[in-house]
Structure formats: structure tokens, C-alpha cells
Scaffold this active site. Structure first.
Site, PDB file in Angstrom:
ATOM      1  N   ALA A 144       0.811  -1.212   0.000  1.00 14.92           N
ATOM      2  CA  ALA A 144       0.000   0.000   0.000  1.00 14.92           C
ATOM      3  C   ALA A 144       0.854   1.276   0.000  1.00 14.92           C
ATOM      4  O   ALA A 144       0.323   2.364  -0.170  1.00 14.92           O
ATOM      5  CB  ALA A 144      -0.926   0.007   1.216  1.00 14.92           C
ATOM      6  N   CYS A 145       2.149   1.132   0.157  1.00 19.27           N
ATOM      7  CA  CYS A 145       3.065   2.274   0.280  1.00 19.27           C
ATOM      8  C   CYS A 145       3.575   2.725  -1.089  1.00 19.27           C
ATOM      9  O   CYS A 145       4.136   1.927  -1.839  1.00 19.27           O
ATOM     10  CB  CYS A 145       4.235   1.870   1.175  1.00 19.27           C
ATOM     11  SG  CYS A 145       5.629   2.993   1.179  1.00 19.27           S
ATOM     12  N   SER A 146       3.403   4.003  -1.393  1.00 19.91           N
ATOM     13  CA  SER A 146       3.846   4.523  -2.691  1.00 19.91           C
ATOM     14  C   SER A 146       5.366   4.476  -2.839  1.00 19.91           C
ATOM     15  O   SER A 146       5.879   4.230  -3.934  1.00 19.91           O
ATOM     16  CB  SER A 146       3.339   5.951  -2.904  1.00 19.91           C
ATOM     17  OG  SER A 146       3.883   6.829  -1.940  1.00 19.91           O
TER      18      SER A 146
END
Length: 119
Positions: free
Chosen positions: A8-10
Site C-alpha cells: 500500500a506504500c507509494s
């Protein structure tokens, strides 16, 4: 090399894209599901040359619940911090790349990722 990520982390997705673009050979570890043990965290900290509070995401809600901002940042408290990271992996900064040469880097920038690739 291995990269610890949260999908979920860019920043994690960006690091993976750069590794793919460079044709790097790596293994993905979703560290929220495959939680690192305390010994693994100690090893990564040694490889990074950092202390546990240096890789702690202090803005996470659980950090506030634990009162991390008030914890001492000294050798005597190191174990307590490592235990907190192992028990609450969301607190671990991401992504972290562990390279085959024994080094590691918190790969939050393209430059950090490229630095690992140039080793």
C-alpha cells in the site's frame, strides 16, 4: 537482494518499479505478513548502521499508543525498541533493501535504490 515492503506504500511501489526497470534480481518480503523476528531486525539495523528509533515510523497511531516519543534513545533501551518493532511491524520504516554484499538501505528515494544497484 531482498526488499521489505508494504504494497500500500507509494515509496515501496516506486522502489519496486525502479528495481524492475533496472532488471534487478530481488525477493519481495511483505513484512506486515511475514513479520521479521527481533534477531532479523537487529541484523538489518547492524547492516544499516542505524538504531531502532532511526527506522521507527513515529507518526503511526500505534507509536502514539505506545508513547514512543517519550522512550529513551540509548543503548539500554535498544532492546525495548526492537521488541516494539517486532510486535508492531507497521512501525518499521519502508522500504528496506538488504543487499547481497551484506549492506542495507532504507530505500525511500530513487537515489537510495540506485545506490544499492551500483554495488
Amino acid at each position: 537482494m531482498e526488499i521489505w515492503i508494504n504494497p500500500a506504500c507509494s515509496k515501496c511501489r516506486s522502489a519496486l518499479s525502479l528495481l524492475d526497470a533496472e532488471g534487478a534480481d530481488y525477493t519481495v518480503r511483505r513484512y506486515l505478513e511475514d513479520v521479521p523476528a527481533e534477531d532479523e531486525i537487529r541484523d538489518v539495523l547492524d547492516r544499516l548502521g542505524l538504531e531502532p528509533w532511526d527506522i521507527t515510523r513515529t507518526q503511526e497511531a500505534v507509536a502514539g499508543e505506545l508513547g514512543l516519543k517519550d522512550w529513551p534513545r540509548d543503548a539500554g533501551s535498544r532492546g525495548r525498541w526492537i521488541t516494539a518493532l517486532a510486535e508492531n511491524p507497521r512501525l518499521i520504516q519502508r522500504p528496506i533493501i538488504t543487499a547481497d554484499d551484506g549492506t542495507a538501505v532504507v530505500a525511500r528515494t530513487d537515489e537510495a535504490v540506485r545506490g544499492v544497484l551500483s554495488r
